[in-house]
Design an enzyme around this catalytic site. Structure first.
Site, PDB file in Angstrom:
ATOM      1  N   GLU A   1       0.808  -1.208   0.000  1.00 28.53           N
ATOM      2  CA  GLU A   1       0.000   0.000   0.000  1.00 28.53           C
ATOM      3  C   GLU A   1       0.849   1.269   0.000  1.00 28.53           C
ATOM      4  OE1 GLU A   1      -2.762   0.373   3.150  1.00 28.53           O
ATOM      5  OE2 GLU A   1      -3.922   1.896   2.085  1.00 28.53           O
ATOM      6  N   ASP A   2       1.875   1.303   0.835  1.00 29.53           N
ATOM      7  CA  ASP A   2       2.630   2.547   1.009  1.00 29.53           C
ATOM      8  C   ASP A   2       3.845   2.669   0.094  1.00 29.53           C
ATOM      9  OD1 ASP A   2       0.815   3.108   2.917  1.00 29.53           O
ATOM     10  OD2 ASP A   2       2.116   2.693   4.626  1.00 29.53           O
TER      11      ASP A   2
END
Ligand code: MN
Length: 729
Positions: A88-89
């Protein structure tokens, strides 16, 4: 003596070395290289990032894994904890994780990424319940939820570093979604801390007052705990029961709940302490209970036997409240070591360690695992066990989002049509297609948990018999059947009326005139029709012959001689024939009040069935049909406008242009053409053009039956990787 066994709070940040040491203490064969590799991978991936607290980001995954280690999870889960934010990051592809680590680690991380994208909005109980179920449904592997809970725990612990508004939102979501999940999965240690953290951010005034009051009495309280523990120990020894007795203050949240439930202030809450007696076996549980009840006066109505009747999450314990040595109420829980393990860790206690890559489930040598497996005797493997728990969590179907962000629960295999009917009957009846996660899908598409669904409607769309084969829910089926039978009834009524009217012409009269004189009374009574409408339907369906009505009309001298009979019969046949012909006429469009009119589709907008349409009378060329969205509409004379509708019986194909913009890759034209042909759709022509920036533009003229077929075609083209946009041209 002061029970702090699974107290997660006040922990310093661990280093990876310390973490690995802890893992080795409960699982000495653990593949620690694998864990270290995950740590370095995550550290590198997050190296540019900082937490809101200003600390390096890696502190977060490290803390998440530390919680998983406390729950004694397997290596894959701990590794997933370290990697949980990299997709996600850091935009690391799941395939990279699969290659560097293992497919199941990648699956866990993907599951976590999906769940973190669920946006919770509503505090309403039923919506919260749906979100909870959605979280479970989307986590194919329940270990995902355990990691998610650990993730949420560290985020809640460091919540003070973000804005007030976000604090409230996250704390409320935690209380509504994750606390009940932790509770349902029996992970009471996590549940307890999450609850206290929620209270701290949602009701700080109460939290800090409680904290202050409890702290004020700390030394006194600890003395009291010691005294009571010693007393219980002495009593147990007297009767030869070996037990481990601990005491602790109750969690702030449980005190707060009690204050609320009883409508009292903190000062009036007496039982702030809870004691726990851990004994060797079930017989000793009851023995210990008897000893305690004879030594201290039990409070009536407060004894609960969760040993004989465990809670749904498998929690077992004996609970009782007694009047303690200082005349205050104290709560006492009695359980075995195994029960304690389950009480603290819940589902996590059931995890059998799995060797990485080997795929072999190693039964743990510890006795408690054996006993736990016996609790669930039918269960052979981890996945079976997890499935059993999932069933238990009552995950009935798929969970999808409405455009407004609400969650809807639908049956497995549900389609956009089921969704549309669950919104409203009218939305279902006029559904022409749907966008799922922003892309157009066919009506047959099977919805998956987490899909965002937007229904496309058209006023001219109506349900068809084919829909009954597509939908899964009984609600949708009923609504479609209701609509079809209403239409059927309407058609029959018209046909029957026309048949009777024609027969009456022989006698130079009509329905209206006879009805005025109330002449149908006898027919209605004797032919069991509630009203004229029903009588017409009886005639059309053949239940009653027109003659049966005619011979019951007082003012008609009905003679069943051959001549009249023949005449009526020929009318009857003629009407039936026309009625059939109207229903099957091979005209794409039915024009209001006009038969056999020449109809032509406008070239500017190429309407296809399902589009909203309007007709314009053109000199010498009959009627031209445009879509109501067509730009040319403004140029048309409103006086020449006629109402038209699509003929649902019409089954011919219509040309429509589809414009596709793609990345310019070799072979793309034939790839698109092939996939259109695979749908059984004919391509009349294709036109290609190169655009700047390595892009290509294509216009396909295809032949489709209706709008939903068009949407299906668009959906297939849109799903191709190289395709940038698809529009109707
Ligand atoms: Mn995280």
């Amino acid at each position: 003596m002061i029970d702090e066994s699974l107290d997660f709070s006040h922990e310093p940040n661990l280093t990876i070395k310390e973490l690995i040491q802890r893992i080795k203490s409960y699982y000495k064969d653990a593949d620690t290289d694998f864990i270290e590799k995950a740590y370095h991978f995550a550290e590198k991936a997050h190296c540019e990032q900082k937490r809101s607290s200003g600390e390096p980001y890696i502190i977060h995954p490290l803390n998440v894994s530390a919680t998983l280690v406390k729950l004694k999870m397997d290596v894959e889960t701990i590794v997933a904890g370290l990697l949980h934010d990299v997709v996600e990051d850091c935009e690391i592809a799941p395939t990279v994780i699969e290659k560097e680590f293992s497919p199941s680690v990648a699956e866990l991380v993907v599951g976590l990424t999906k769940i973190s994208k669920i946006k919770f909005r509503s505090r309403q109980e039923s919506q919260a319940e749906n979100f909870r179920k959605m979280v479970v449904a989307m986590a194919k592997d329940l270990r995902v939820i355990i990691v998610k809970l650990a993730d949420r725990m560290h985020n809640m612990r460091t919540l003070q570093y973000i804005s007030k508004e976000k604090q409230l939102k996250i704390a409320q979501e935690t209380l509504d979604i994750y606390v009940p999940l932790a509770s349902r999965l029996g992970i009471n240690s996590v549940k307890g801390e999450l609850e206290d953290l929620c209270l701290r951010f949602l009701h700080p005034e109460i939290y800090y007052r409680l904290a202050e009051k409890v702290a004020m009495k700390k030394s006194e309280r600890e003395k009291y705990i010691r005294e009571t523990v010693n007393m219980i120990n002495d009593k147990l020894e007297e009767y030869n029961v070996k037990g481990e007795v601990t005491g602790r203050p109750k969690t702030f949240y449980s005190i707060y709940k009690k204050m609320q439930a009883r409508g009292v202030d903190f000062d009036q809450i007496q039982d702030l302490l809870a004691f726990r007696v851990i004994v060797n076996n079930i017989t000793e549980c009851y023995k210990a209970l008897g000893i305690i009840h004879s030594a201290f006066k039990p409070v009536p109505g407060r004894f609960k036997d969760y040993v004989a009747i465990p809670k749904v999450n498998n929690y077992q314990s004996l609970h009782t409240t007694v009047i303690g040595p200082r005349a205050e109420r104290i709560e006492i829980q009695i359980r075995t070591e195994e029960m304690h393990e389950v009480a603290e860790k819940g589902i996590a206690a059931h995890w059998k360690y799995k060797e990485k890559g080997s795929g072999v489930v190693k039964a743990n040598e510890l006795d408690w695992v054996q006993e736990l497996v016996e609790f669930n005797q039918d269960v052979e493997s981890n996945s079976e066990f997890m499935d059993a728990i999932k069933n238990d969590l009552d995950i009935g179907g798929v969970f999808v989002f409405t455009p407004g962000g609400d969650v809807k629960e639908l049956r497995y295999g549900a389609t956009p049509l089921d969704f549309a009917y669950s919104v409203h009957t009218e939305v279902g009846n006029h559904c022409v297609g749907a966008k799922v996660n922003g892309k157009i899908v066919p009506l047959k598409y099977r919805l998956k948990s987490g899909d965002s669904v937007e229904i496309l409607t058209s006023k001219s769309q109506t349900p068809s018999k084919d829909w009954l084969k597509i939908v899964k829910s009984s609600r949708a089926k009923t609504k479609i059947r209701q609509w079809l039978s209403k239409i059927e009834r309407e058609k029959s009524r018209e046909m029957g009326e026309e048949m009777l009217e024609s027969a009456l012409r022989i006698y130079s009269t009509n329905i209206k005139a006879l009805n005025k004189k109330n002449e149908f009374k006898k027919s209605l009574e004797e032919l069991n029709a509630r009203n004229l409408e029903e009588l017409f339907i009886h005639i059309a369906s053949g239940r009653n012959h027109v003659n049966e009505v005619l011979e019951r009309l007082p003012s008609i001298d009905f003679k069943d001689n051959k001549e009249t009979q023949d005449k009526i019969e020929s009318f009857y046949q003629k009407i039936t024939k026309t009625a059939k012909k109207t229903a099957h006429k091979e005209n794409a469009v039915i024009v209001d009040g006009l038969d056999d009119v020449q109809v032509r589709m406008a070239r500017c907008c190429n309407p296809i069935p399902g589009d909203e349409i309007v007709g314009f009378i053109t000199k010498g060329r009959g009627i031209t049909i445009h879509t109501t969205r067509c730009d040319k509409l403004f140029d048309q004379d409103d006086n020449r406008r006629v109402d038209v509708e699509w003929n649902s019986e019409y089954n011919f194909k219509h040309p429509v242009n589809i414009k596709v913009i793609t990345h310019d890759k070799p072979g793309i034209l034939s790839k698109i053409s092939k996939s259109i042909n695979n749908l059984g759709i004919n391509i009349r022509s294709a036109f290609a053009k190169s655009l700047p920036d390595q892009k290509g533009s294509f216009v396909f003229e295809v032949e489709v039956r209706d709008y939903s077929e068009f949407l299906k075609t668009v959906g297939v083209i849109e799903s191709m990787e190289e395709v940038i946009s698809v529009t109707r041209a």
